[in-house]
Design a protein around this motif. Structure first.
Motif, PDB file in Angstrom:
ATOM      1  N   MET A   1       0.827  -1.212   0.000  1.00  0.00           N
ATOM      2  CA  MET A   1       0.000   0.000   0.000  1.00  0.00           C
ATOM      3  C   MET A   1       0.856   1.256   0.000  1.00  0.00           C
ATOM      4  O   MET A   1       0.524   2.235  -0.681  1.00  0.00           O
ATOM      5  CB  MET A   1      -0.934  -0.004   1.211  1.00  0.00           C
ATOM      6  N   ALA A   2       1.946   1.238   0.743  1.00  0.00           N
ATOM      7  CA  ALA A   2       2.841   2.400   0.780  1.00  0.00           C
ATOM      8  C   ALA A   2       3.448   2.639  -0.604  1.00  0.00           C
ATOM      9  O   ALA A   2       3.518   3.782  -1.070  1.00  0.00           O
ATOM     10  CB  ALA A   2       3.935   2.196   1.817  1.00  0.00           C
ATOM     11  N   ALA A   3       3.848   1.561  -1.268  1.00  0.00           N
ATOM     12  CA  ALA A   3       4.414   1.694  -2.618  1.00  0.00           C
ATOM     13  C   ALA A   3       3.361   2.204  -3.600  1.00  0.00           C
ATOM     14  O   ALA A   3       3.651   3.070  -4.444  1.00  0.00           O
ATOM     15  CB  ALA A   3       4.983   0.358  -3.086  1.00  0.00           C
ATOM     16  N   ALA A   4       2.139   1.696  -3.497  1.00  0.00           N
ATOM     17  CA  ALA A   4       1.063   2.143  -4.376  1.00  0.00           C
ATOM     18  C   ALA A   4       0.736   3.619  -4.137  1.00  0.00           C
ATOM     19  O   ALA A   4       0.502   4.374  -5.081  1.00  0.00           O
ATOM     20  CB  ALA A   4      -0.183   1.285  -4.173  1.00  0.00           C
ATOM     21  N   ALA A   5       0.735   4.035  -2.881  1.00  0.00           N
ATOM     22  CA  ALA A   5       0.467   5.438  -2.562  1.00  0.00           C
ATOM     23  C   ALA A   5       1.555   6.343  -3.128  1.00  0.00           C
ATOM     24  O   ALA A   5       1.264   7.423  -3.671  1.00  0.00           O
ATOM     25  CB  ALA A   5       0.363   5.624  -1.050  1.00  0.00           C
ATOM     26  N   GLN A   6       2.808   5.907  -3.046  1.00  0.00           N
ATOM     27  CA  GLN A   6       3.909   6.694  -3.626  1.00  0.00           C
ATOM     28  C   GLN A   6       3.751   6.802  -5.132  1.00  0.00           C
ATOM     29  O   GLN A   6       3.968   7.864  -5.712  1.00  0.00           O
ATOM     30  CB  GLN A   6       5.253   6.055  -3.296  1.00  0.00           C
ATOM     31  N   LYS A   7       3.398   5.699  -5.772  1.00  0.00           N
ATOM     32  CA  LYS A   7       3.227   5.693  -7.223  1.00  0.00           C
ATOM     33  C   LYS A   7       2.078   6.605  -7.625  1.00  0.00           C
ATOM     34  O   LYS A   7       2.185   7.366  -8.590  1.00  0.00           O
ATOM     35  CB  LYS A   7       2.978   4.265  -7.704  1.00  0.00           C
ATOM     36  N   LEU A   8       0.966   6.548  -6.903  1.00  0.00           N
ATOM     37  CA  LEU A   8      -0.167   7.439  -7.191  1.00  0.00           C
ATOM     38  C   LEU A   8       0.231   8.899  -7.055  1.00  0.00           C
ATOM     39  O   LEU A   8      -0.131   9.733  -7.886  1.00  0.00           O
ATOM     40  CB  LEU A   8      -1.335   7.134  -6.244  1.00  0.00           C
ATOM     41  N   GLU A   9       0.978   9.218  -6.006  1.00  0.00           N
ATOM     42  CA  GLU A   9       1.423  10.597  -5.802  1.00  0.00           C
ATOM     43  C   GLU A   9       2.334  11.044  -6.943  1.00  0.00           C
ATOM     44  O   GLU A   9       2.186  12.153  -7.462  1.00  0.00           O
ATOM     45  CB  GLU A   9       2.150  10.722  -4.469  1.00  0.00           C
ATOM     46  N   ALA A  10       3.245  10.181  -7.352  1.00  0.00           N
ATOM     47  CA  ALA A  10       4.149  10.515  -8.454  1.00  0.00           C
ATOM     48  C   ALA A  10       3.366  10.725  -9.756  1.00  0.00           C
ATOM     49  O   ALA A  10       3.676  11.630 -10.536  1.00  0.00           O
ATOM     50  CB  ALA A  10       5.196   9.423  -8.636  1.00  0.00           C
ATOM     51  N   MET A  11       2.354   9.885  -9.972  1.00  0.00           N
ATOM     52  CA  MET A  11       1.550  10.018 -11.181  1.00  0.00           C
ATOM     53  C   MET A  11       0.740  11.314 -11.163  1.00  0.00           C
ATOM     54  O   MET A  11       0.599  11.975 -12.185  1.00  0.00           O
ATOM     55  CB  MET A  11       0.629   8.807 -11.325  1.00  0.00           C
ATOM     56  N   ARG A  12       0.226  11.687  -9.993  1.00  0.00           N
ATOM     57  CA  ARG A  12      -0.526  12.948  -9.884  1.00  0.00           C
ATOM     58  C   ARG A  12       0.396  14.141 -10.109  1.00  0.00           C
ATOM     59  O   ARG A  12       0.025  15.105 -10.781  1.00  0.00           O
ATOM     60  CB  ARG A  12      -1.193  13.035  -8.517  1.00  0.00           C
ATOM     61  N   ASP A  13       1.606  14.081  -9.545  1.00  0.00           N
ATOM     62  CA  ASP A  13       2.572  15.161  -9.753  1.00  0.00           C
ATOM     63  C   ASP A  13       2.930  15.286 -11.228  1.00  0.00           C
ATOM     64  O   ASP A  13       3.019  16.386 -11.770  1.00  0.00           O
ATOM     65  CB  ASP A  13       3.850  14.927  -8.941  1.00  0.00           C
ATOM     66  N   ARG A  14       3.148  14.149 -11.872  1.00  0.00           N
ATOM     67  CA  ARG A  14       3.501  14.140 -13.295  1.00  0.00           C
ATOM     68  C   ARG A  14       2.363  14.692 -14.137  1.00  0.00           C
ATOM     69  O   ARG A  14       2.589  15.439 -15.098  1.00  0.00           O
ATOM     70  CB  ARG A  14       3.844  12.719 -13.730  1.00  0.00           C
ATOM     71  N   ALA A  15       1.126  14.348 -13.802  1.00  0.00           N
ATOM     72  CA  ALA A  15      -0.034  14.827 -14.550  1.00  0.00           C
ATOM     73  C   ALA A  15      -0.222  16.327 -14.381  1.00  0.00           C
ATOM     74  O   ALA A  15      -0.749  16.996 -15.269  1.00  0.00           O
ATOM     75  CB  ALA A  15      -1.289  14.082 -14.101  1.00  0.00           C
ATOM     76  N   ALA A  16       0.232  16.880 -13.262  1.00  0.00           N
ATOM     77  CA  ALA A  16       0.077  18.305 -13.000  1.00  0.00           C
ATOM     78  C   ALA A  16       1.118  19.146 -13.736  1.00  0.00           C
ATOM     79  O   ALA A  16       0.929  20.353 -13.897  1.00  0.00           O
ATOM     80  CB  ALA A  16       0.177  18.574 -11.498  1.00  0.00           C
ATOM     81  N   GLN A  17       2.183  18.525 -14.205  1.00  0.00           N
ATOM     82  CA  GLN A  17       3.221  19.265 -14.910  1.00  0.00           C
ATOM     83  C   GLN A  17       2.780  19.539 -16.344  1.00  0.00           C
ATOM     84  O   GLN A  17       2.054  18.749 -16.942  1.00  0.00           O
ATOM     85  CB  GLN A  17       4.534  18.478 -14.923  1.00  0.00           C
ATOM     86  N   PRO A  18       3.250  20.655 -16.907  1.00  0.00           N
ATOM     87  CA  PRO A  18       2.901  20.939 -18.301  1.00  0.00           C
ATOM     88  C   PRO A  18       3.433  19.838 -19.223  1.00  0.00           C
ATOM     89  O   PRO A  18       4.522  19.307 -19.010  1.00  0.00           O
ATOM     90  CB  PRO A  18       3.595  22.261 -18.599  1.00  0.00           C
TER      91      PRO A  18
END
Length: 74
Positions: free
Chosen positions: A34-51
């Motif tokens: 779950m911790a790894a999945a949460a990190q991956k989700l956060e990274a994906m959200r950060d990436r999606a927020a970038q231009p």
């Protein structure tokens, strides 16, 4: 990202079951996953927020302006 969110939700259900059954090893493994999945989700959200576009600038044709194709080849 929806698939990873679905996996994370499933892990929550599995964690609850593992705690109810006192499967301590399974609890630890699920918490790690779950911790790894949460990190991956956060990274994906950060990436999606970038231009997503990159400014490459305008090409400079001044160097070649006025030359014929024969001059450029030779």
């Amino acid at each position: 990202m929806p698939r990873l969110q679905e996996i994370h939700a499933n892990l929550i259900d599995r964690l609850q079951e593992a705690k109810e059954q006192s499967w301590l090893g399974e609890v630890a493994a699920i918490e790690t996953t779950m911790a790894a999945a949460a990190q991956k989700l956060e990274a994906m959200r950060d990436r999606a927020a970038q231009p997503s576009t990159v400014h490459l600038g305008m090409p400079d044709f001044r160097r070649d302006a006025g030359r014929s194709s024969a001059e450029r080849e030779g």
